[in-house]
Design a protein around this motif. Sequence first.
Motif, mmCIF file in Angstrom:
data_model
loop_
_atom_site.group_PDB
_atom_site.id
_atom_site.type_symbol
_atom_site.label_atom_id
_atom_site.label_comp_id
_atom_site.label_asym_id
_atom_site.label_seq_id
_atom_site.Cartn_x
_atom_site.Cartn_y
_atom_site.Cartn_z
ATOM 1 N N THR A 166 0.846 -1.189 0.000
ATOM 2 C CA THR A 166 0.000 0.000 0.000
ATOM 3 C C THR A 166 0.882 1.240 0.000
ATOM 4 O OG1 THR A 166 -1.864 1.094 1.127
ATOM 5 C CG2 THR A 166 -0.205 0.076 2.531
ATOM 6 N N ALA A 167 0.391 2.318 -0.587
ATOM 7 C CA ALA A 167 1.200 3.520 -0.782
ATOM 8 C C ALA A 167 1.708 4.151 0.516
ATOM 9 C CB ALA A 167 0.405 4.540 -1.596
ATOM 10 N N PRO A 168 0.924 4.234 1.607
ATOM 11 C CA PRO A 168 1.446 4.856 2.824
ATOM 12 C C PRO A 168 2.749 4.239 3.334
ATOM 13 C CG PRO A 168 -0.926 4.644 2.989
ATOM 14 C CD PRO A 168 -0.520 3.932 1.732
ATOM 15 N N ASN A 169 2.922 2.924 3.169
ATOM 16 C CA ASN A 169 4.167 2.293 3.611
ATOM 17 C C ASN A 169 5.369 2.876 2.876
ATOM 18 O OD1 ASN A 169 2.384 0.730 5.039
ATOM 19 N ND2 ASN A 169 2.794 -1.165 3.956
ATOM 20 N N LEU A 170 5.211 3.106 1.580
ATOM 21 C CA LEU A 170 6.305 3.651 0.792
ATOM 22 C C LEU A 170 6.547 5.125 1.113
ATOM 23 C CD1 LEU A 170 5.353 1.889 -2.512
ATOM 24 C CD2 LEU A 170 7.450 1.516 -1.249
ATOM 25 N N ILE A 171 5.485 5.830 1.449
ATOM 26 C CA ILE A 171 5.644 7.231 1.846
ATOM 27 C C ILE A 171 6.429 7.322 3.150
ATOM 28 C CG2 ILE A 171 4.371 9.252 2.666
ATOM 29 C CD1 ILE A 171 2.335 8.644 0.471
ATOM 30 N N LEU A 172 6.199 6.373 4.053
ATOM 31 C CA LEU A 172 6.989 6.325 5.285
ATOM 32 C C LEU A 172 8.475 6.194 4.965
ATOM 33 C CD1 LEU A 172 7.388 5.948 8.367
ATOM 34 C CD2 LEU A 172 7.005 3.501 7.999
ATOM 35 N N ILE A 173 8.824 5.282 4.059
ATOM 36 C CA ILE A 173 10.221 5.082 3.695
ATOM 37 C C ILE A 173 10.806 6.355 3.069
ATOM 38 C CG2 ILE A 173 11.773 3.804 2.176
ATOM 39 C CD1 ILE A 173 10.789 2.217 4.501
ATOM 40 N N GLY A 174 10.050 6.948 2.135
ATOM 41 C CA GLY A 174 10.543 8.148 1.474
ATOM 42 C C GLY A 174 10.760 9.297 2.439
ATOM 43 N N VAL B 251 -0.573 -0.582 -14.658
ATOM 44 C CA VAL B 251 0.097 0.209 -13.620
ATOM 45 C C VAL B 251 -0.646 1.528 -13.409
ATOM 46 C CG1 VAL B 251 2.187 1.491 -13.044
ATOM 47 C CG2 VAL B 251 2.367 -0.797 -14.033
ATOM 48 N N PRO B 252 -1.077 1.819 -12.185
ATOM 49 C CA PRO B 252 -1.747 3.106 -11.906
ATOM 50 C C PRO B 252 -0.720 4.217 -11.756
ATOM 51 C CG PRO B 252 -1.673 1.770 -9.917
ATOM 52 C CD PRO B 252 -1.053 0.937 -11.007
ATOM 53 N N TRP B 253 -0.379 4.853 -12.863
ATOM 54 C CA TRP B 253 0.667 5.870 -12.849
ATOM 55 C C TRP B 253 0.300 7.056 -11.964
ATOM 56 C CZ3 TRP B 253 4.994 4.120 -14.945
ATOM 57 C CH2 TRP B 253 4.909 3.102 -15.890
ATOM 58 N N ASN B 254 -0.983 7.279 -11.779
ATOM 59 C CA ASN B 254 -1.394 8.401 -10.922
ATOM 60 C C ASN B 254 -0.918 8.213 -9.487
ATOM 61 O OD1 ASN B 254 -3.262 6.201 -10.808
ATOM 62 N ND2 ASN B 254 -4.713 7.505 -9.739
ATOM 63 N N ILE B 255 -0.845 6.949 -9.025
ATOM 64 C CA ILE B 255 -0.387 6.701 -7.662
ATOM 65 C C ILE B 255 1.097 7.031 -7.534
ATOM 66 C CG2 ILE B 255 -0.155 4.970 -5.850
ATOM 67 C CD1 ILE B 255 -3.006 5.742 -6.429
ATOM 68 N N ILE B 256 1.864 6.768 -8.576
ATOM 69 C CA ILE B 256 3.290 7.095 -8.534
ATOM 70 C C ILE B 256 3.477 8.610 -8.442
ATOM 71 C CG2 ILE B 256 5.441 7.004 -9.863
ATOM 72 C CD1 ILE B 256 4.547 4.282 -10.892
ATOM 73 N N LEU B 257 2.660 9.372 -9.184
ATOM 74 C CA LEU B 257 2.707 10.831 -9.063
ATOM 75 C C LEU B 257 2.278 11.279 -7.665
ATOM 76 C CD1 LEU B 257 1.258 12.074 -12.487
ATOM 77 C CD2 LEU B 257 3.597 12.362 -11.630
ATOM 78 N N LEU B 258 1.303 10.579 -7.113
ATOM 79 C CA LEU B 258 0.831 10.912 -5.768
ATOM 80 C C LEU B 258 1.936 10.690 -4.742
ATOM 81 C CD1 LEU B 258 -1.720 11.887 -4.358
ATOM 82 C CD2 LEU B 258 -2.420 9.512 -4.067
ATOM 83 N N LEU B 259 2.665 9.583 -4.878
ATOM 84 C CA LEU B 259 3.812 9.342 -4.002
ATOM 85 C C LEU B 259 4.827 10.476 -4.142
ATOM 86 C CD1 LEU B 259 4.586 5.523 -4.480
ATOM 87 C CD2 LEU B 259 3.694 6.622 -2.445
ATOM 88 N N GLY B 260 5.124 10.843 -5.390
ATOM 89 C CA GLY B 260 6.083 11.913 -5.615
ATOM 90 C C GLY B 260 5.648 13.228 -5.009
ATOM 91 N N GLY B 261 4.361 13.526 -5.113
ATOM 92 C CA GLY B 261 3.838 14.740 -4.501
ATOM 93 C C GLY B 261 4.022 14.742 -2.994
ATOM 94 N N GLY B 262 3.849 13.570 -2.391
ATOM 95 C CA GLY B 262 4.056 13.452 -0.946
ATOM 96 C C GLY B 262 5.501 13.704 -0.562
ATOM 97 N N PHE B 263 6.425 13.142 -1.339
ATOM 98 C CA PHE B 263 7.841 13.355 -1.041
ATOM 99 C C PHE B 263 8.232 14.815 -1.263
ATOM 100 C CE2 PHE B 263 8.339 8.714 -2.560
ATOM 101 C CZ PHE B 263 7.934 8.256 -1.319
ATOM 102 N N ALA B 264 7.675 15.446 -2.305
ATOM 103 C CA ALA B 264 7.966 16.857 -2.565
ATOM 104 C C ALA B 264 7.433 17.739 -1.435
ATOM 105 C CB ALA B 264 7.363 17.275 -3.902
ATOM 106 N N MET B 265 6.229 17.414 -0.950
ATOM 107 C CA MET B 265 5.662 18.185 0.151
ATOM 108 C C MET B 265 6.524 18.043 1.403
ATOM 109 S SD MET B 265 2.027 17.751 2.130
ATOM 110 C CE MET B 265 0.941 18.331 0.847
#
Length: 602
Positions: A251-259, A422-436
């Motif tokens: 799930t995406a939140p786990n990867l956001i934690l790592i980033g 592949v849901p490319w929008n989720i990858i952009l969402l992850l990137g937005g989280g890291f940028a924020m």
Amino acid sequence: METISTFAKKLWCVKKQLILFLTPLILLPLLFGLPEKEGKCLYVVLLMAVFWCTEALPLAVTAMLPVCLFPTMGILPSKKVCPQYFLDTNFLFLSGLVMASAIEEWGLHRRIALKVLKIVGVKPAWLILGMMITSAFLSMWLSNTATTAMMLPIANAILESLFGDLDTLKENCKVKDETEGELLSRVKLHALPSEKQILSIDGPDRMERSDGSTAEEIRTESEYQMKVWKGFLICIPYAASIGGTATLTGTAPNLILIGQLKSYFPECDLINFGSWFAFAFPLMVFFLILGWLWISFLYGGLNTRLCVKKQDERAQAEAKAEAVIDEDYRKLGPINFAEGAIAFFFILFAVLLFTRDPKFVTGWSTFFNKGYVSDATTGVIIVSILFFFPSQKPSLSWWFDSRAPNTPYVPLLSWKKAQECVPWNIILLLGGGFAMAKGCEESGLAAWIGAYLQPIAQVPPAVAVMFITAFLACFTEFASNTATIIIFLPVIAELAMFVKVNPLYFMIPATTGCSFAFMLPVSTPPNSIAFASGHLLVKDMVKTGFVMNILGILSVSLAMNTWGRAMFSLETYPDWARPVNMSSTVTDIQFPSVPPFNLTSL
């Protein structure tokens, strides 16, 4: 009054446009009432938070706002913002998505699901357990949405074999005040044809049984069957959400934690695929068992039939359902070369990620330069093989047989298929989280917010863990779990540093809590899919999900204060969390004395 009502409807139709126009204006005072850089960053963060929570813009489009707002407002230069959108964490996520698309392409997930259901049996409670185990396991590797969409049709087929037509059940449940004769007439007219075809082995025997039943017996049995039906439907999205917490790619939140850990604490190397799995998998299993017991209890699956065989009508229906599962599995045929190859690479993918650097033992990454090989490297190596490995068994005789068909070479996975899945929008969402997160760190906003969190320093850390998990579990009922963790994780990291608690002690519960959205149909796509079947009511999800949230909060608290403390040394404030200019004499925070597995003292 009619004019007001019409105007309100007009406003509702353009609500997204109003949010897009009014939110930047309402937030303007932040630019003038706060320190310059912190105020500008808070303006962007709150603007994105509102757009994410209301979905006034598509989530991925909102995620790209830092690319234009951070440089133009003087918060971060573009060359620092843009690289955040494709960190190695994003590549790890991408490799997981590509592997999932290969599994779906060859139907391996369906074979796994039917095999598990064959093993657990067809009694309601065991079937609910089988559905939950399968959904949780698949969502560790596939998306929660794809898992739910795949499992629900299987569940419906089994339920129709067990209980017959759903519309008939609903009709029987509604009839309360009719006379026995009227009800039996309704049963004969509406129920017997489908039940005769689906449930009974011998039609006349079924007719005699119906004629011998009272109205109350038929209604009671139908209500029981409807409860079990709801239990089946509701357990699948819940298990998919729980299962996604067990792996970093689940799930995406786990990867956001790592980033965000890498952004805030570059020296922290405690969390990777292996160490996360070692912590989160036992938590997932424990919570899954609690969830199974609650759902089975609530929806009628827990009874003496779990262990005692009875030769009655239900036994006949269960035998029919078992035959349906066996028949579906038989239709899959023997495992072919492509399925076997995908299974092999899938297992290799998981094993290599787990053993790269599991922390509790020496991993294979020690054979390479320290810090050079990451989980992303491992994932990309494995999934790259899928694009050239053959889907048909190679044969040397083909080269020497002139009569053999010259069929085109077909790999296990094509790039076209990967692009579609592949849901490319989720990858952009992850990137937005890291940028924020990068903006909050560089502008000093996170530290500025942390300075206002002094009252929380008086709360015992174990209590704070439960509060953080509960708050985010509630917040994510109304917002995307990815958006929720992006918004709150920087603040939680700053809070941990302010109160001198190991940041992982607060950040891990926050991350897992974002996946515990069980109460509303809009909370997650899996919940929406199950609700869209038309067989669940909002009150069913609220009633079940409220207790599931409590069980999840207690499970996370237990995990953090037992094996989590041992794995990540949570009782001490680590050196990697100390700012460079901070004195090295900071006193370690003392956790309250918590006996193992004693939730009441938390």
